[in-house]
Scaffold this motif. Sequence first.
Motif, PDB file in Angstrom:
ATOM      1  N   LEU A 299       0.953  -1.277   0.215  1.00  9.78           N
ATOM      2  CA  LEU A 299      -0.078  -0.031   0.119  1.00  9.78           C
ATOM      3  C   LEU A 299       0.952   1.322  -0.002  1.00  9.78           C
ATOM      4  CD1 LEU A 299      -3.119   1.055   0.161  1.00  9.78           C
ATOM      5  CD2 LEU A 299      -2.719   0.834   2.670  1.00  9.78           C
ATOM      6  N   THR A 300       0.437   2.169  -0.907  1.00 14.48           N
ATOM      7  CA  THR A 300       1.396   3.530  -0.908  1.00 14.48           C
ATOM      8  C   THR A 300       0.952   4.333  -0.109  1.00 14.48           C
ATOM      9  OG1 THR A 300       1.890   2.725  -3.187  1.00 14.48           O
ATOM     10  CG2 THR A 300       2.356   5.139  -2.431  1.00 14.48           C
ATOM     11  N   GLU A 301       1.932   4.830   0.917  1.00 16.46           N
ATOM     12  CA  GLU A 301       1.645   6.203   1.700  1.00 16.46           C
ATOM     13  C   GLU A 301       2.274   7.342   1.086  1.00 16.46           C
ATOM     14  OE1 GLU A 301       1.823   4.865   5.926  1.00 16.46           O
ATOM     15  OE2 GLU A 301       1.741   7.291   6.704  1.00 16.46           O
ATOM     16  N   LEU A 302       1.289   8.458   1.112  1.00 15.20           N
ATOM     17  CA  LEU A 302       2.078   9.681   0.798  1.00 15.20           C
ATOM     18  C   LEU A 302       2.720  10.425   1.693  1.00 15.20           C
ATOM     19  CD1 LEU A 302      -0.947  10.510  -1.145  1.00 15.20           C
ATOM     20  CD2 LEU A 302       1.295  10.426  -2.331  1.00 15.20           C
TER      21      LEU A 302
ATOM     22  N   ILE B 200       4.067   0.430   2.064  1.00 17.24           N
ATOM     23  CA  ILE B 200       3.725  -0.389   3.691  1.00 17.24           C
ATOM     24  C   ILE B 200       3.397  -1.790   2.939  1.00 17.24           C
ATOM     25  CG2 ILE B 200       2.132  -0.656   5.383  1.00 17.24           C
ATOM     26  CD1 ILE B 200       3.314   2.032   5.373  1.00 17.24           C
ATOM     27  N   SER B 201       4.333  -2.713   3.380  1.00 17.52           N
ATOM     28  CA  SER B 201       4.150  -4.122   2.801  1.00 17.52           C
ATOM     29  C   SER B 201       3.553  -4.785   3.871  1.00 17.52           C
ATOM     30  CB  SER B 201       5.563  -4.712   2.750  1.00 17.52           C
ATOM     31  OG  SER B 201       6.234  -4.130   1.685  1.00 17.52           O
ATOM     32  N   PHE B 202       2.408  -5.673   3.343  1.00 12.28           N
ATOM     33  CA  PHE B 202       1.707  -6.761   4.236  1.00 12.28           C
ATOM     34  C   PHE B 202       2.202  -8.049   3.517  1.00 12.28           C
ATOM     35  CE2 PHE B 202      -1.608  -3.855   5.974  1.00 12.28           C
ATOM     36  CZ  PHE B 202      -1.169  -2.854   5.198  1.00 12.28           C
ATOM     37  N   VAL B 203       2.718  -8.868   4.523  1.00 10.23           N
ATOM     38  CA  VAL B 203       3.365 -10.293   4.125  1.00 10.23           C
ATOM     39  C   VAL B 203       2.431 -11.263   4.814  1.00 10.23           C
ATOM     40  CG1 VAL B 203       5.354 -11.351   4.321  1.00 10.23           C
ATOM     41  CG2 VAL B 203       5.475  -9.219   4.180  1.00 10.23           C
ATOM     42  N   LEU B 204       1.985 -12.235   4.151  1.00  6.41           N
ATOM     43  CA  LEU B 204       1.349 -13.387   4.602  1.00  6.41           C
ATOM     44  C   LEU B 204       1.457 -14.794   4.032  1.00  6.41           C
ATOM     45  CD1 LEU B 204      -2.487 -12.656   3.828  1.00  6.41           C
ATOM     46  CD2 LEU B 204      -0.690 -11.567   2.693  1.00  6.41           C
TER      47      LEU B 204
ATOM     48  N   LEU C 179      -6.535 -11.855   1.982  1.00  2.00           N
ATOM     49  CA  LEU C 179      -6.182 -10.746   2.848  1.00  2.00           C
ATOM     50  C   LEU C 179      -7.550 -10.563   3.750  1.00  2.00           C
ATOM     51  CD1 LEU C 179      -4.670  -8.224   0.236  1.00  2.00           C
ATOM     52  CD2 LEU C 179      -3.598  -9.002   2.514  1.00  2.00           C
TER      53      LEU C 179
ATOM     54  N   PHE D 169      -2.831   8.245   1.980  1.00  2.00           N
ATOM     55  CA  PHE D 169      -2.650   6.821   1.379  1.00  2.00           C
ATOM     56  C   PHE D 169      -2.919   7.363  -0.251  1.00  2.00           C
ATOM     57  CE2 PHE D 169      -3.264   4.919   5.392  1.00  2.00           C
ATOM     58  CZ  PHE D 169      -2.234   4.282   5.502  1.00  2.00           C
TER      59      PHE D 169
ATOM     60  N   ASP E   4      -6.558  -3.080  -2.587  1.00  2.00           N
ATOM     61  CA  ASP E   4      -5.997  -1.883  -1.925  1.00  2.00           C
ATOM     62  C   ASP E   4      -6.875  -1.366  -0.707  1.00  2.00           C
ATOM     63  OD1 ASP E   4      -3.685  -1.626  -3.662  1.00  2.00           O
ATOM     64  OD2 ASP E   4      -4.470   0.285  -4.715  1.00  2.00           O
TER      65      ASP E   4
ATOM     66  N   LEU F 207      -6.120  -3.766   2.164  1.00  2.00           N
ATOM     67  CA  LEU F 207      -5.024  -3.327   2.740  1.00  2.00           C
ATOM     68  C   LEU F 207      -5.069  -1.902   3.466  1.00  2.00           C
ATOM     69  CD1 LEU F 207      -2.538  -4.015  -0.294  1.00  2.00           C
ATOM     70  CD2 LEU F 207      -2.933  -5.402   1.931  1.00  2.00           C
ATOM     71  N   LEU F 208      -5.848  -0.988   3.011  1.00  2.00           N
ATOM     72  CA  LEU F 208      -6.065   0.257   3.732  1.00  2.00           C
ATOM     73  C   LEU F 208      -6.680  -0.097   5.029  1.00  2.00           C
ATOM     74  CD1 LEU F 208      -6.397   3.447   3.874  1.00  2.00           C
ATOM     75  CD2 LEU F 208      -8.564   2.864   2.690  1.00  2.00           C
TER      76      LEU F 208
ATOM     77  N   LEU G  27      -6.817  -2.800   6.824  1.00  2.00           N
ATOM     78  CA  LEU G  27      -5.843  -3.335   7.719  1.00  2.00           C
ATOM     79  C   LEU G  27      -4.812  -2.560   8.290  1.00  2.00           C
ATOM     80  CD1 LEU G  27      -5.255  -6.718   5.557  1.00  2.00           C
ATOM     81  CD2 LEU G  27      -5.990  -6.560   8.026  1.00  2.00           C
ATOM     82  N   SER G  28      -4.241  -1.619   7.335  1.00  2.00           N
ATOM     83  CA  SER G  28      -3.279  -0.627   7.679  1.00  2.00           C
ATOM     84  C   SER G  28      -3.724   0.135   9.059  1.00  2.00           C
ATOM     85  CB  SER G  28      -2.899   0.072   6.677  1.00  2.00           C
ATOM     86  OG  SER G  28      -3.981   1.198   6.355  1.00  2.00           O
TER      87      SER G  28
ATOM     88  N   ARG H 230       3.354  -0.269  11.433  1.00  2.00           N
ATOM     89  CA  ARG H 230       4.666  -0.347  10.889  1.00  2.00           C
ATOM     90  C   ARG H 230       4.842  -0.302   9.385  1.00  2.00           C
ATOM     91  NH1 ARG H 230       3.572  -4.387  14.560  1.00  2.00           N
ATOM     92  NH2 ARG H 230       3.299  -6.033  12.795  1.00  2.00           N
ATOM     93  N   ASP H 231       5.989  -0.395   8.787  1.00  2.00           N
ATOM     94  CA  ASP H 231       6.172  -0.229   7.437  1.00  2.00           C
ATOM     95  C   ASP H 231       5.949  -1.832   6.669  1.00  2.00           C
ATOM     96  OD1 ASP H 231       6.391   2.401   7.553  1.00  2.00           O
ATOM     97  OD2 ASP H 231       8.608   2.462   7.343  1.00  2.00           O
ATOM     98  N   VAL H 232       6.739  -2.774   7.507  1.00  2.00           N
ATOM     99  CA  VAL H 232       6.403  -4.126   7.109  1.00  2.00           C
ATOM    100  C   VAL H 232       5.454  -4.978   7.939  1.00  2.00           C
ATOM    101  CG1 VAL H 232       7.816  -6.334   6.557  1.00  2.00           C
ATOM    102  CG2 VAL H 232       8.612  -4.088   6.265  1.00  2.00           C
ATOM    103  N   ILE H 233       4.391  -5.494   7.559  1.00  2.00           N
ATOM    104  CA  ILE H 233       3.468  -6.038   8.482  1.00  2.00           C
ATOM    105  C   ILE H 233       3.124  -7.335   8.221  1.00  2.00           C
ATOM    106  CG2 ILE H 233       1.000  -5.842   9.227  1.00  2.00           C
ATOM    107  CD1 ILE H 233       1.099  -2.766   8.442  1.00  2.00           C
ATOM    108  N   TYR H 234       3.509  -8.451   9.293  1.00  2.00           N
ATOM    109  CA  TYR H 234       3.246  -9.961   8.912  1.00  2.00           C
ATOM    110  C   TYR H 234       2.072  -9.912   9.446  1.00  2.00           C
ATOM    111  CZ  TYR H 234       7.977 -10.282   7.796  1.00  2.00           C
ATOM    112  OH  TYR H 234       9.365 -10.165   7.232  1.00  2.00           O
ATOM    113  N   LEU H 235       1.245 -10.603   8.369  1.00  2.00           N
ATOM    114  CA  LEU H 235      -0.407 -10.917   8.814  1.00  2.00           C
ATOM    115  C   LEU H 235      -0.480 -12.466   9.330  1.00  2.00           C
ATOM    116  CD1 LEU H 235      -2.003  -8.846   6.114  1.00  2.00           C
ATOM    117  CD2 LEU H 235      -2.060  -8.157   8.517  1.00  2.00           C
TER     118      LEU H 235
END
Lengths: 223, 404
Positions: free
Chosen positions: A18-21, A132-136, B22, B181, B387, B390-391, B393-394, B399-404
């Motif tokens: 997800l891109t954050e400005l 912002i990276s979401f890893v799963l 997701l 965002f 997106d 993700l929004l 969830l964010s 954090r910048d790297v989120i482990y779900l």
Amino acid sequence: MKIKKAKAPFIFYTRHNLTELLGIKAGNLSQLLKYIREVPGASIYHHTHRFLQIHLYLSPEPPNDFSYWVVNIMREDELAERLACIDIIQYSSIRELRDKIATTIEQYLKEYPRAKQRYAKEGQEFHFMKSISFVLPTRYIANNLKEFVLALKEVSIHSIYFHIFESRIRLEKGDNDFSFWLRTSVGENELAEEISRIDPYTFTLEGLRKKLISMIEEHLKSG
Amino acid sequence: MANLNDYQNIVGSAIIEDIKLLAERLKGKRILMINSTAVGGGVAEILNRMLPLLKELEIDIRWEVIKGGEQFFDITKKIHNALHGKDVEIGSQELEVYLETNKANIQDIDFSADVVFIHDPQPAALIEARGDVQRWIWRCHIDLSQPQKDVWNFLKKFILKYDATVFSAPSFSQKLPLRQFLIPPSIDPLSEKNKPLPQEVIDKVLEKYQIPDDKPIITQISRFDRLKDPVGVIQAYKMVKRYNDCRLVLAGGTASDDPEGQIVYEEVKAAADSDPDIHIILMPHNDLEVNALQRASAIIVQKSIREGFGLTVTEALWKAKPVVACAVGGIPLQIKHKYSGLLCHSIEGAAFAIKQLLNNPEYAQTLGRNGREHVKNNFLLTRHLRDYLLLFLSLFYDRDVIYL
């Protein structure tokens, strides 16, 4: 060929972005340099890797946002080329990559101080963003090389992206996940080395998938 | 209505699988979407397509539309124009009507949700109803790069109370002490407006609107709105017409929150000056006909002076049409000049680009093909859906790297 069972299975993860400005914009090269030094690492990562995610196929864009802005807005072709040529695979962390980008701009401004006088038109500034990276984990798990190559054909392109690019530079693992697993769990050192030697930044993601599959299938055949 | 599996043929099964993964992480969270119109305009269109898919993913989601009288929508149209940078005067009494209408809606709407997602300025002041543990997002679909200061300052008081904002293009973002965002909107490839059509359907629509298929058709699909510069399109067409025989189609409706439409329509008719090759169509909301008109066109134009994202451009590119569009709002995200379309900055520039495309059909075809590929990878509904997941969830992580 007898298929070796891995000591530990390879779990394919997927990753979405997800891109954050950041609400920060640069209107000239001095400002660009200043903010490149200040913004979070996630921003440097975003602007050097975004092209891979947006253009899954080859595109005429230079491979990082800084270079694109420098050539199209600031009209500094030589600096843009220097930035586009930065060999990202040589750097094992975003910190090192940031330093290289910053010193490249700094050096250019020393050589050509007049470049500091040029300003972007209103509305054409460089906007800093971050990823912002979401890893799963996905449902794909490989216990041996054969299962691994089958999964590689099925997983989303985002999974391949995560294990090859993000793991190595953003998570600072030093190598891509595939090579690490092949070396430490399967004992396929030669294949691991071959994959480590690929420069993934010169492939499209689908091209990279095909390359990996053909390398592993070749290896299985010759085994 | 299409379901998620229907999208697999277009984007591949792995993408749909990722979306399902997701969505599982959002189980138990209640989402509330609020905007100002149920039909007409890009926002309602996206929500109408997206909500059924979110429900299919078992996301607990509701959609509410605020109610307001004619005066309220006149004022919000003015606010909209002022945020786009137009010089508009809005009196304190008018702002009072805006606030009162929002207050009245606060009484009527059930806000019970974990995430409240507000679209555009019309319902922005609903934030006053915010509960303690809720997350509120303001989704701005407008080009906010040069807003009229006093109107933006009025609105900003409310925006500052949100947890996050979402913009469609980087240049729309503002200096704000809250998370911002970037989420470009999208089109639905399976909707009436974008699905493939048999030639007979296209021919029937041309027949209905009495548009002979005897010369290349140049089309702009847009609401009759000054910000879309339909009169500028007519001027560009007249410059082209001196050298290349062609037809011009200007087609569009008016959104229920846009009272200015009829006036602009009359201005456009006057500018066309009864030229038989200019077809001005004030059409009721009809996606299939828009689809047919786009597919019948040789070139699609979008000569907007200001633009949110420019979904009509996305639609045209998806149909592999060569597009000539002004480099405003989200259009440069969609068109890389000379690669996936032609960008212009003036009426003369638009006319020149149209002539180039008419005279070089192979080049036009290449641009269209590249444009379709770019849309496939970045601007289809499935990417948008992902997106939004993700929004949501964010909002529960920092954090910048989120482990779900």
